[in-house]
Design a protein around this motif. Structure first.
Motif, PDB file in Angstrom:
ATOM      1  N   SER A 117       0.820  -1.219   0.000  1.00 34.44           N
ATOM      2  CA  SER A 117       0.000   0.000   0.000  1.00 34.44           C
ATOM      3  C   SER A 117       0.852   1.267   0.000  1.00 34.44           C
ATOM      4  O   SER A 117       0.384   2.323   0.418  1.00 34.44           O
ATOM      5  N   ASP A 146      -0.754   4.494  -1.231  1.00 35.48           N
ATOM      6  CA  ASP A 146      -1.960   5.047  -0.614  1.00 35.48           C
ATOM      7  C   ASP A 146      -1.634   6.398   0.021  1.00 35.48           C
ATOM      8  O   ASP A 146      -0.599   6.542   0.688  1.00 35.48           O
ATOM      9  N   ARG A 147      -2.514   7.359  -0.139  1.00 36.28           N
ATOM     10  CA  ARG A 147      -2.222   8.710   0.369  1.00 36.28           C
ATOM     11  C   ARG A 147      -2.092   8.757   1.888  1.00 36.28           C
ATOM     12  O   ARG A 147      -1.449   9.665   2.424  1.00 36.28           O
ATOM     13  N   ASP A 148      -2.658   7.767   2.602  1.00 34.94           N
ATOM     14  CA  ASP A 148      -2.555   7.736   4.056  1.00 34.94           C
ATOM     15  C   ASP A 148      -1.400   6.872   4.553  1.00 34.94           C
ATOM     16  O   ASP A 148      -1.236   6.696   5.765  1.00 34.94           O
ATOM     17  N   HIS A 149      -0.614   6.341   3.640  1.00 34.47           N
ATOM     18  CA  HIS A 149       0.545   5.533   4.028  1.00 34.47           C
ATOM     19  C   HIS A 149       1.554   6.435   4.751  1.00 34.47           C
ATOM     20  O   HIS A 149       1.685   7.624   4.421  1.00 34.47           O
ATOM     21  N   GLN A 171       3.758   8.444   2.380  1.00 35.99           N
ATOM     22  CA  GLN A 171       3.091   9.522   1.646  1.00 35.99           C
ATOM     23  C   GLN A 171       2.717  10.681   2.567  1.00 35.99           C
ATOM     24  O   GLN A 171       2.648  11.835   2.120  1.00 35.99           O
ATOM     25  N   THR A 230      -3.879  11.690  -8.283  1.00 36.79           N
ATOM     26  CA  THR A 230      -3.042  10.537  -8.582  1.00 36.79           C
ATOM     27  C   THR A 230      -2.219  10.844  -9.820  1.00 36.79           C
ATOM     28  O   THR A 230      -2.762  11.212 -10.868  1.00 36.79           O
TER      29      THR A 230
END
Length: 302
Positions: free
Chosen positions: A139, A142-145, A148, A168
Motif C-alpha cells: 500500500s 496510498d495517500r494515508d501511508h 506519503q 493521482t
C-alpha cells in the motif's frame, strides 16, 4: 511557412533572490498539479524516512528518467541492493520515455515493463524506505501511508503553503497540488537549504548527476550541466520549475499541457533573467517540419 498555426498560453512566476515575486504572468496563485516537478520533495521524504541514498542513486530517486540502458541498469541494481523483487514496483508498464530509446527497446524484442517506466527509480526508493521502516509495501502508494504522509509534509514545508488538492499522478503515486509560486519557492528552498539536510542532499545529487535525473537528450540535463548550481525539473502536462544557485527561481505551466512549448518558454524566461549561455539556444530550438524540411518553429512571445 509564414503562417501562425497554433498558440499556447500559460502562467509563469519568477522569484527574486530574496524570494519575492519579481515577475508574474497569468495566475500564479491558483493550484496546479506539478506532476514530476514534485519529485525532489518525494526524494527528500525517503531520506527523512531514514533511507541512505547518495550520488546517482539519489538522483535517480528524483528522476523522470529516459529509460536509457544506464538508467534501467541502476534501477535493477538498487532493487537488488534493497532485496526487492521488480514485481513489487507499482509503476504502470511502459516504454522508455525517450523516443529513441523506446525504438531501440522495442527493436530488441522487449515489451512494456514496470521497470522501464520513467518513475521506476522513485518507486524503488519509496519501496526501500518502506522496507527499512517495516511499513506495508503493498500500500505504499496510498495517500494515508506513512511514507506519503512524509511526502505531504515535505511539500508543505518546502513550498510554504497548504496543499489544496491531492490526486493521482501518472505513475500511481499521490500527487499534491501547489501554486506556481509555491512550486518556485520549493525549488528555491532546496537550493538554499543547509548542507547535509535532506533537501540539500537531493539538490546536490540532482545537480551532480543530471543525466540520471533526465537523460542524455533532455533539457533538464543540459541546463544542470551547463549552468552550474542550477536545479531544474520538468513535469508532465507542461510544467517546469527551476532554481538558480543565488536563490532566484521560476515555475510555469502551459495551460493545454503542450510540452513542445516548454523549451522555448524556458529559454526565453532565463534570458529575461540575465542568463547568457549557449545552452539556451539549444533548449529554445523547437522546429516544425514539413516534408522532412524545417518550415517553422515554436517561439515564445512574452
Amino acid at each position: 511557412s509564414g503562417f501562425v498555426e497554433g498558440r499556447h498560453r500559460g502562467s509563469l512566476v519568477v522569484l527574486a533572490a530574496d524570494g519575492s515575486v519579481e515577475r508574474a504572468l497569468g495566475d500564479i496563485a491558483a493550484p496546479v498539479f506539478p506532476r514530476s516537478a514534485n519529485k525532489p520533495m518525494q526524494a527528500s521524504a525517503v531520506l527523512r524516512a531514514g533511507l541512505e541514498l547518495s550520488g546517482e542513486r539519489l538522483a535517480l530517486a528524483a528522476a523522470s528518467h529516459s529509460g536509457e540502458p544506464f538508467h534501467l541498469a541502476l534501477v535493477r541494481t538498487m532493487l537488488d541492493e534493497f532485496g526487492l523483487p521488480a514485481d513489487r514496483l507499482q509503476t504502470p508498464p511502459d516504454l522508455p520515455l525517450d523516443p529513441q530509446e523506446a525504438e531501440r527497446y522495442l527493436a530488441s524484442g522487449q515489451v512494456r515493463d514496470r521497470l522501464a517506466m520513467n518513475c521506476s527509480g522513485k518507486h524503488t526508493a519509496m519501496l526501500a524506505a518502506c522496507a527499512r521502516n517495516g511499513w506495508p509495501l503493498d500500500s505504499y502508494l496510498d495517500r494515508d501511508h506513512p511514507l506519503q504522509r512524509l511526502v505531504l509534509e515535505d511539500v508543505r514545508t518546502a513550498s510554504g503553503e497548504e496543499v489544496a488538492h491531492i490526486g493521482t499522478d501518472g505513475c500511481g503515486a499521490p500527487l499534491m497540488s501547489l501554486s506556481l509560486t509555491g512550486l518556485a519557492r520549493a525549488f528555491r528552498h532546496f537550493v538554499l537549504a543547509a548542507p547535509g539536510t535532506p533537501e540539500r542532499r537531493v539538490a546536490d545529487a540532482m545537480r551532480a548527476h543530471p543525466e540520471y535525473v533526465a537523460g542524455t537528450r533532455r533539457p533538464d540535463t543540459w541546463l544542470m550541466r551547463e549552468l552550474p548550481g542550477t536545479l531544474s525539473k520538468m513535469g508532465a502536462e507542461a510544467v517546469q520549475a527551476l532554481a538558480l544557485p543565488d536563490g532566484r527561481a521560476l515555475a510555469f505551466k502551459i495551460d493545454d499541457g503542450a510540452t513542445r512549448a516548454l523549451g522555448p518558454v524556458l529559454g526565453r524566461v532565463l534570458r529575461t533573467m540575465g542568463i547568457d549561455s549557449p545552452v539556451l539556444s539549444r533548449i529554445e530550438d523547437a522546429p516544425l517540419t514539413g516534408g522532412a524540411e524545417r518550415v517553422g518553429e515554436i517561439r515564445a512571445v512574452f
